[in-house]
Design a protein around this motif. Structure first.
Motif, mmCIF file in Angstrom:
data_model
loop_
_atom_site.group_PDB
_atom_site.id
_atom_site.type_symbol
_atom_site.label_atom_id
_atom_site.label_comp_id
_atom_site.label_asym_id
_atom_site.label_seq_id
_atom_site.Cartn_x
_atom_site.Cartn_y
_atom_site.Cartn_z
ATOM 1 N N GLY A 73 0.811 -1.211 0.000
ATOM 2 C CA GLY A 73 0.000 0.000 0.000
ATOM 3 C C GLY A 73 0.842 1.257 0.000
ATOM 4 N N LEU A 74 0.145 2.368 -0.087
ATOM 5 C CA LEU A 74 0.773 3.681 -0.151
ATOM 6 C C LEU A 74 -0.097 4.632 0.647
ATOM 7 N N SER A 75 0.505 5.332 1.612
ATOM 8 C CA SER A 75 -0.290 6.238 2.443
ATOM 9 C C SER A 75 0.540 7.444 2.831
ATOM 10 N N SER A 76 -0.145 8.494 3.257
ATOM 11 C CA SER A 76 0.551 9.687 3.722
ATOM 12 C C SER A 76 1.411 9.349 4.929
ATOM 13 N N SER A 77 2.631 9.850 4.944
ATOM 14 C CA SER A 77 3.535 9.585 6.060
ATOM 15 C C SER A 77 3.064 10.325 7.302
ATOM 16 N N GLN A 78 3.085 9.641 8.428
ATOM 17 C CA GLN A 78 2.698 10.267 9.688
ATOM 18 C C GLN A 78 3.834 11.090 10.284
ATOM 19 N N PHE A 119 5.218 10.249 1.647
ATOM 20 C CA PHE A 119 4.325 9.105 1.660
ATOM 21 C C PHE A 119 5.093 7.866 2.119
ATOM 22 N N ALA A 120 4.372 6.946 2.706
ATOM 23 C CA ALA A 120 4.960 5.674 3.112
ATOM 24 C C ALA A 120 4.573 4.609 2.097
ATOM 25 N N LEU A 121 5.559 4.109 1.380
ATOM 26 C CA LEU A 121 5.360 2.991 0.469
ATOM 27 C C LEU A 121 5.712 1.728 1.242
ATOM 28 N N VAL A 122 4.764 0.820 1.351
ATOM 29 C CA VAL A 122 4.988 -0.386 2.136
ATOM 30 C C VAL A 122 5.079 -1.594 1.217
ATOM 31 N N LEU A 123 6.214 -2.270 1.277
ATOM 32 C CA LEU A 123 6.438 -3.495 0.528
ATOM 33 C C LEU A 123 6.292 -4.668 1.479
ATOM 34 N N GLY A 124 5.666 -5.727 1.021
ATOM 35 C CA GLY A 124 5.472 -6.905 1.851
ATOM 36 C C GLY A 124 6.200 -8.106 1.280
#
Length: 210
Positions: free
Chosen positions: A10-15, A21-26
């Motif tokens: 997923g991709l979301s605004s960084s806190q 943005f936070a790009l999350v790889l699994g």
């Protein structure tokens, strides 16, 4: 060194960093997540390819693909290759059918390009061990005594649609009441303004009616 295949979660605004943005790889067939903070423009380039929104002008990563194919080069894979002082490095593995070439790149650019060539993304165990986050089967049962650094990374990396959806909730109700002609006009306008998040939502509403 054995490579570990990753997928985009997923991709979301960084806190933690405004405008990032936070790009999350699994980990494929695993429970580790690798969060990477990227810029707004790179996030947009990744998002529009995931959403399959076609811009009316080619973006930089689309230009890279056209340039490479014109000279008979293809991208074979993307590798998150190193981590130094909290900064990730990546390589784009290319081939002309005879020899392979490794091109250094930022992970965000490498992944944006890799998506356009539909190639796998990899990393190494050393990187996953150092920067990966192990998710429990039930996030609600996470131990309160878990390492504070992991909790901070989880806060940055957790993919939540609530924040994005809240700003669009009123607009979505409006979209649902529009005719197809009105939706098409809104879609054209969103693409013209390069508002790809809005374009994707309008397109999804149109697809529901077809």
């Amino acid at each position: 060194m054995e490579k570990i295949r990753l997928e985009i979660i997923g991709l979301s605004s960084s806190q933690s960093q405004t405008g990032s943005f936070a790009l999350v790889l699994g980990e494929v067939n695993g429970n580790r997540r690798l969060p990477i903070i990227i810029g707004m423009f790179e996030a947009q380039a990744i998002a529009i390819e995931i959403e399959k929104v076609i811009p009316n002008r080619p973006m930089t990563h689309d230009l890279f693909k056209s340039f490479a194919l014109s000279f008979h080069f293809i991208v074979e894979e993307i590798v998150i290759s190193d981590l130094k002082e909290g900064v990730f490095f990546a390589k784009i593995i290319c081939s002309d059918g005879i020899k392979n070439i490794e091109i250094d790149a930022r992970p965000s650019d490498a992944i944006a390009i890799g998506l356009r060539f539909d190639v796998p993304i990899y990393s190494y165990e050393t990187i996953m061990s150092e920067a990966g986050i192990v998710l429990n089967d039930d996030m609600d049962d996470m131990d309160e005594d878990e390492d504070e650094d992991d909790e901070d990374k989880l806060e940055e990396a957790t993919i939540s649609s609530a924040k994005a959806d809240s700003s669009f909730s009123g607009r979505e109700d409006q979209i649902k009441n529009m005719s197809l002609d009105q939706l098409q006009a809104m879609l054209d306008e969103a693409i013209e303004k390069e508002d790809y998040e809005k374009a994707a939502r309008v397109r999804d509403e149109m697809n529901k009616r077809n």
